[in-house]
Design an enzyme around this catalytic site. Structure first.
Site, PDB file in Angstrom:
ATOM      1  N   GLY A  50      -9.939  -4.036   1.938  1.00  0.00           N
ATOM      2  CA  GLY A  50      -9.355  -3.572   3.197  1.00  0.00           C
ATOM      3  C   GLY A  50      -9.848  -2.175   3.508  1.00  0.00           C
ATOM      4  O   GLY A  50     -10.910  -1.737   3.057  1.00  0.00           O
ATOM      5  N   ASP A  51      -9.051  -1.455   4.256  1.00  0.00           N
ATOM      6  CA  ASP A  51      -9.407  -0.103   4.683  1.00  0.00           C
ATOM      7  C   ASP A  51      -9.140   0.950   3.610  1.00  0.00           C
ATOM      8  O   ASP A  51      -9.778   2.004   3.595  1.00  0.00           O
ATOM      9  CB  ASP A  51      -8.599   0.270   5.932  1.00  0.00           C
ATOM     10  N   THR A  92      -1.952   2.341   7.121  1.00  0.00           N
ATOM     11  CA  THR A  92      -1.435   1.151   6.456  1.00  0.00           C
ATOM     12  C   THR A  92      -1.418   0.008   7.466  1.00  0.00           C
ATOM     13  O   THR A  92      -1.513   0.230   8.665  1.00  0.00           O
ATOM     14  CB  THR A  92      -0.034   1.405   5.853  1.00  0.00           C
ATOM     15  N   GLY A  93      -1.322  -1.204   6.937  1.00  0.00           N
ATOM     16  CA  GLY A  93      -1.338  -2.367   7.818  1.00  0.00           C
ATOM     17  C   GLY A  93      -2.622  -3.150   7.657  1.00  0.00           C
ATOM     18  O   GLY A  93      -3.286  -3.082   6.618  1.00  0.00           O
ATOM     19  N   THR A  97       0.848  -1.197   0.000  1.00  0.00           N
ATOM     20  CA  THR A  97       0.000   0.000   0.000  1.00  0.00           C
ATOM     21  C   THR A  97       0.876   1.237   0.000  1.00  0.00           C
ATOM     22  O   THR A  97       1.945   1.219   0.596  1.00  0.00           O
ATOM     23  CB  THR A  97      -0.839   0.035   1.305  1.00  0.00           C
TER      24      THR A  97
END
Ligand code: SD4
Length: 352
Positions: free
Chosen positions: A243-244, A264-265, A213
């Site tokens: 994802g987010d 991120t993550g 990302t």
């Protein structure tokens, strides 16, 4: 266990903390770190060491007094263009072997756009911007997003995996399962292999990429804020998983009165707390960017309990004064910053 169930099981294992890996062993050299706080504008910050090159792209705009919005689009396009990178069409596929991309963008007036589960389009961030500017909607997904992109003139790229992705996927298929791996990027001695070009990311010691990302936030010479985020999502994710990053408020949020934040993550855990929006609200209460990012990370840590050590999440933020900051759950996260006088990686403090 049936193959299908094994696949689901594996995917869950992956989502516990398989942060986003990609095979490609190679020699590494050290990035330069500095953790001084930087204040003022124009300023651009972006996640991970791929951010250094992306920030240069953003600076082409910011350095000429262009808008933060144009800058954050131009910046992350640099990373999307990199063939052997963890972001964009060269990235790891989902567990069915298809690369699916998510992106979002937001300006200083609460305008925002996003695309998710987008296939065969090289620049999801630019499609997200078109969604923002040319439709009455905020988000388009899947085939609808792709049809929109094509109608807007974006070329439909061939559905092929990059060489690195092919290798990773073949490796993954052998077991269809992973053990959690915490990113340790940016420990001295870990940077992009030269053959992958200047915008290629760092690697884990086994040669895997450790993220997929790039999130970027910027303040322009006018003092306006914008942000962008683009990703291939978690490697070998379930087909259709988001994802987010494409979710406004989770992977990205901008409130021009307060600040701009991206994440991120492990996206699932960022979504759970509306991460980037939360960080903006903590800054509104008077916290510095770093304190605000830390509050969100602490919340995720509390929610995850013992499982927190199996994942990574991190936030980067700029406030209205042009102050920057970040915080991560695990060691090893860094962000890139560029201003008129500074261009560097900043090592980020972590909870664990
Ligand atoms: C996701 N947040 O899809 C992204 C992954 C990421 O570095 O940040 N990778 O959950």
């Amino acid at each position: 266990m049936s193959n299908r169930r094994k696949f689901l099981h594996s995917s869950l294992l992956g989502s516990l903390g398989l942060l986003l890996t990609k095979k490609a062993g190679a020699a590494m050299s050290s990035p330069v770190f500095d953790n001084e706080t930087v204040t003022g504008h124009p300023v651009v910050i972006s996640t991970w060491d791929t951010g250094l090159e992306a920030n240069k792209g953003a600076w082409e705009v910011l350095g000429k007094n262009g808008s933060a919005l144009d800058a954050v689009e131009a910046g992350v396009r640099v990373t999307e263009s990199s063939i052997n990178c963890c972001v964009g069409l060269g990235a790891n596929p989902d567990r069915d072997g298809f690369v699916t991309l998510d992106a979002s963008i937001m300006d200083h007036q609460f305008n925002c756009g996003s695309v998710a589960f987008l296939e065969r389009i090289k620049h999801p961030i630019s499609v997200a911007r078109r969604v923002m500017e040319k439709t009455p909607h905020v988000m388009l997904v899947g085939s609808g997003a792709q049809e929109f992109a094509v109608a807007e003139g974006f070329p439909l790229e061939p559905q092929v995996l990059s060489d690195d992705a092919k290798k990773s996927y073949a490796e993954w298929l052998k077991k269809s399962e992973y053990k959690p791996v915490i990113n340790i990027e940016n420990t001295p001695g870990h940077t992009a292999p030269a053959e992958h070009g200047p915008s290629a990311p760092s690697r884990l010691p086994n040669g895997d990429w450790n993220h997929d990302t790039i999130g970027m936030v910027a303040m322009d010479a006018m003092g306006n804020l914008s942000g962008s985020c683009t990703t291939s999502g978690m490697g070998f994710k379930m087909r259709g998983r988001l994802g987010d990053s494409p979710i406004i408020g989770a992977g990205l949020y901008v409130d021009n009165e307060v600040g701009a934040v991206t994440a991120t993550g492990q996206g699932e855990d960022v979504i759970r707390i509306c991460g980037s929006h939360s960080v903006v609200e903590y800054m509104r209460q008077g916290m510095s960017p770093e304190q605000a990012c830390r509050m969100a990370v602490e919340k995720i840590n509390r929610i995850k309990g013992a499982k927190a050590k199996e994942i990574q999440v991190a936030f980067i933020a700029i406030n209205k004064k042009g102050e920057t900051g970040a915080f991560a759950l695990q060691k090893g996260f860094s962000y890139a910053i560029k201003t008129n006088t500074v261009e560097k990686m900043v090592e980020v403090k972590s909870l664990i």
